[in-house]
Design a protein around this motif. Structure first.
Motif, mmCIF file in Angstrom:
data_model
loop_
_atom_site.group_PDB
_atom_site.id
_atom_site.type_symbol
_atom_site.label_atom_id
_atom_site.label_comp_id
_atom_site.label_asym_id
_atom_site.label_seq_id
_atom_site.Cartn_x
_atom_site.Cartn_y
_atom_site.Cartn_z
ATOM 1 N N UNK A 347 1.028 -1.357 0.119
ATOM 2 C CA UNK A 347 0.234 -0.019 0.306
ATOM 3 C C UNK A 347 1.088 1.304 0.042
ATOM 4 N N UNK A 348 1.301 1.663 0.695
ATOM 5 C CA UNK A 348 2.520 2.559 0.853
ATOM 6 C C UNK A 348 3.712 2.654 -0.878
ATOM 7 N N UNK A 349 4.238 1.535 -0.967
ATOM 8 C CA UNK A 349 5.076 1.499 -2.583
ATOM 9 C C UNK A 349 3.128 2.689 -3.047
ATOM 10 N N UNK A 350 2.204 2.158 -3.131
ATOM 11 C CA UNK A 350 1.645 2.190 -4.354
ATOM 12 C C UNK A 350 1.029 3.957 -3.680
ATOM 13 N N UNK A 351 1.090 4.208 -2.642
ATOM 14 C CA UNK A 351 1.079 5.457 -2.205
ATOM 15 C C UNK A 351 2.509 6.743 -2.711
ATOM 16 N N UNK A 352 3.475 5.658 -3.104
ATOM 17 C CA UNK A 352 4.121 6.587 -3.081
ATOM 18 C C UNK A 352 4.289 6.825 -4.314
ATOM 19 N N UNK A 353 3.781 5.888 -5.317
ATOM 20 C CA UNK A 353 3.649 5.918 -7.356
ATOM 21 C C UNK A 353 2.948 6.812 -7.165
ATOM 22 N N UNK A 354 1.968 6.843 -6.817
ATOM 23 C CA UNK A 354 0.252 8.097 -7.933
ATOM 24 C C UNK A 354 0.836 8.539 -7.097
ATOM 25 N N UNK A 355 1.801 8.702 -6.024
ATOM 26 C CA UNK A 355 2.438 10.431 -5.617
ATOM 27 C C UNK A 355 3.575 11.407 -6.779
ATOM 28 N N UNK A 356 4.741 10.143 -6.289
ATOM 29 C CA UNK A 356 5.937 10.499 -7.241
ATOM 30 C C UNK A 356 5.886 10.870 -8.731
ATOM 31 N N UNK A 357 5.107 9.283 -9.113
ATOM 32 C CA UNK A 357 4.886 9.174 -10.455
ATOM 33 C C UNK A 357 4.255 9.790 -11.543
ATOM 34 N N UNK A 358 2.425 9.219 -10.641
ATOM 35 C CA UNK A 358 1.014 9.914 -11.043
ATOM 36 C C UNK A 358 1.178 10.801 -11.415
ATOM 37 N N UNK A 359 1.792 11.486 -10.105
ATOM 38 C CA UNK A 359 1.304 12.870 -9.759
ATOM 39 C C UNK A 359 -0.454 13.139 -9.527
ATOM 40 N N UNK A 360 -1.277 11.766 -8.838
ATOM 41 C CA UNK A 360 -2.451 12.011 -8.560
ATOM 42 C C UNK A 360 -2.571 11.466 -7.028
ATOM 43 N N UNK A 361 -2.495 13.110 -6.466
ATOM 44 C CA UNK A 361 -2.819 12.648 -4.915
ATOM 45 C C UNK A 361 -3.847 12.106 -4.219
ATOM 46 N N UNK A 362 -5.505 12.921 -5.020
ATOM 47 C CA UNK A 362 -6.025 11.557 -4.110
ATOM 48 C C UNK A 362 -6.150 10.397 -3.894
ATOM 49 N N UNK A 363 -5.586 9.180 -5.264
ATOM 50 C CA UNK A 363 -5.410 7.710 -4.998
ATOM 51 C C UNK A 363 -4.135 7.501 -4.277
ATOM 52 N N UNK A 364 -2.970 8.804 -4.701
ATOM 53 C CA UNK A 364 -2.303 8.455 -3.258
ATOM 54 C C UNK A 364 -2.800 8.560 -1.842
ATOM 55 N N UNK A 365 -3.558 9.240 -1.369
ATOM 56 C CA UNK A 365 -3.798 9.351 -0.185
ATOM 57 C C UNK A 365 -5.595 8.655 -0.203
ATOM 58 N N UNK A 366 -6.115 7.619 -0.799
ATOM 59 C CA UNK A 366 -6.323 6.350 -0.820
ATOM 60 C C UNK A 366 -5.435 5.458 -0.251
ATOM 61 N N UNK A 367 -4.299 4.715 -0.836
ATOM 62 C CA UNK A 367 -3.514 3.716 -0.716
ATOM 63 C C UNK A 367 -3.243 4.021 1.021
ATOM 64 N N UNK A 368 -2.928 5.463 1.070
ATOM 65 C CA UNK A 368 -2.370 5.722 2.252
ATOM 66 C C UNK A 368 -3.329 4.834 3.047
ATOM 67 N N UNK A 369 -5.045 5.681 3.414
ATOM 68 C CA UNK A 369 -5.830 5.436 4.025
ATOM 69 C C UNK A 369 -6.191 3.894 4.085
#
Length: 404
Positions: A347-369
């Motif tokens: 989940x954390x790896x996915x949060x980092x991927x969507x935050x830094x690579x895709x730049x999709x903060x809402x999805x990154x936050x969903x994976x953190x949750x």
């Protein structure tokens, strides 16, 4: 009226002529009792017992062979061995006067074995009293070549330091710590600490080698008392069981070595190897830097997995592999599969991927949750406080970035 003879008979007395003469039993020597022979050198005497276990000897599920590939096990133990020859391996184990290994503890029995062209030759050196220790130690160090490699089970921590201490006390100049050492306890823990309750040699015998000792064996904790009883009485009867115990320790050690080398080299069909073992082998290859081999093992294992925790671990590891080789987009599907099985790290790896690579903060936050939900699950007994704190900081940062 009963005669005196009748009255004495009724009380259990016998005539002197009816009592058999006492015959003193002939004292049996230690070498005779254990099937060995007396040896002598410049420092005295001791007993030597030799046993040859021929090639194709079966020990549990393991067959003794003439040669195995030792490259991976040597790399795992950081052994420098260009020839990878079995004949350079010295399998060693001791039986001692105490289990704590203090300054007064000495080895009264040293067993060592080598693979030869004829089979596995086991030599056992036994002393009849502490005064024979120098002769035994002198014989031992004369059998150790400069390019030999010790193979033991917990010998790095116990057997070799103890023998080295006794060499110093007896003024024999040989540094055993300079000899390369492959400790099978450490490798066994890498392979089976997650699947077995204990990695003690006796437990590995029954669980991995499928070997059970006979009634001749004696528990290890009894061995010092048995030796001291022999010193008091001179009766070597129970020492036969100690010699048997030592022999089985070394034979099991050699069998375990063959089995582990076979596992690490992939000589067995993957379907003959438990899933837990394949996962552990993949970890060993990863630690060695053989990332592609680790990945291939996991890919081949994945279709056989039914347990959710194993499925999560394999998918998470495959995601880590593709991230390492620069294929982050390929990692995502494995991390998603692992995350859906309850893997917080994925989940954390996915949060980092969507935050830094895709730049999709809402999805990154969903994976953190989702990671936070998994971590806070009452059924999750393995809560890592530092991971939880890092996760909470990541969520706070993402929420702050979204509000900007």
């Amino acid at each position: 009226m009963d005669s005196m003879d009748d009255r004495l008979k009724s009380l259990g007395f016998k005539k002197a002529v009816s009592i058999p003469h006492y015959v003193a039993q002939e004292k049996v020597s230690l070498e005779t009792a254990v099937g060995g022979r007396n040896m002598q050198n410049s420092m005295g005497e001791f007993v030597l017992k030799e046993t040859l276990y021929p090639l194709n000897y079966q020990h549990g599920v393991v067959t003794f062979v003439e040669q195995v590939t030792t490259e991976t096990i040597n790399r795992t133990a950081k052994i420098r061995n260009e020839s990878h020859s079995l004949e350079k391996l010295l399998f060693i184990d001791t039986e001692t006067s105490g289990l704590s290994g203090g300054a007064g503890t000495f080895a009264f029995l040293v067993g060592y074995g080598r693979f030869t062209a004829e089979g596995f030759l086991l030599s056992q050196l036994v002393i009849r009293d502490p005064g024979e220790e120098p002769a035994m130690l002198l014989h031992l160090i004369n059998q150790i070549g400069g390019d030999d490699i010790f193979v033991s089970f917990n010998g790095k921590s116990f057997d070799i330091p103890l023998l080295q201490n006794r060499l110093v006390i007896n003024r024999l100049s040989r540094n055993l710590r300079e000899i390369q050492h492959l400790d099978m306890l450490h490798i066994s823990r890498k392979l089976w600490k997650h699947s077995l309750d204990s990695c003690a040699l006796k437990d590995l015998e029954s669980s991995i080698l499928k070997f059970e000792r006979t009634s001749e064996d004696v528990p290890g904790w009894m061995i010092p008392d048995i030796y001291f009883a022999f010193l008091r009485t001179g009766n070597p009867g129970e020492l036969k069981e100690v010699v048997y115990h030592n022999a089985q320790d070394i034979i099991s050690l050699a069998a375990l070595f063959i089995h582990v080398t076979t596992l690490l080299e992939g000589s067995l069909s993957p379907h003959d190897v438990p899933v837990e073992d394949l996962i552990a082998i993949s970890r060993i290859y990863w630690d060695l830097g053989s990332f592609e081999t680790s990945q291939k093992i996991l890919q081949a294992t994945l279709p056989r997995v039914h347990r959710p925790d194993q499925n999560a671990m394999i998918n998470s590891s495959l995601g880590r592999y593709y991230k390492k080789i620069g294929c982050s987009h390929e990692s995502v599907k494995y991390w998603q599969a692992a995350a859906n099985k309850g893997d917080t790290a994925a989940c954390i790896e996915l949060a980092m991927y969507y935050e830094h690579t895709v730049k999709d903060l809402p999805i990154a936050l969903q994976w953190c949750e989702k990671a936070l939900m998994i971590t806070n699950n009452p059924e999750n007994s393995m809560i890592n406080k530092s991971v939880l704190e890092d996760l909470q900081k990541r969520m706070y940062r993402l929420q702050h970035k979204r509000s900007e």
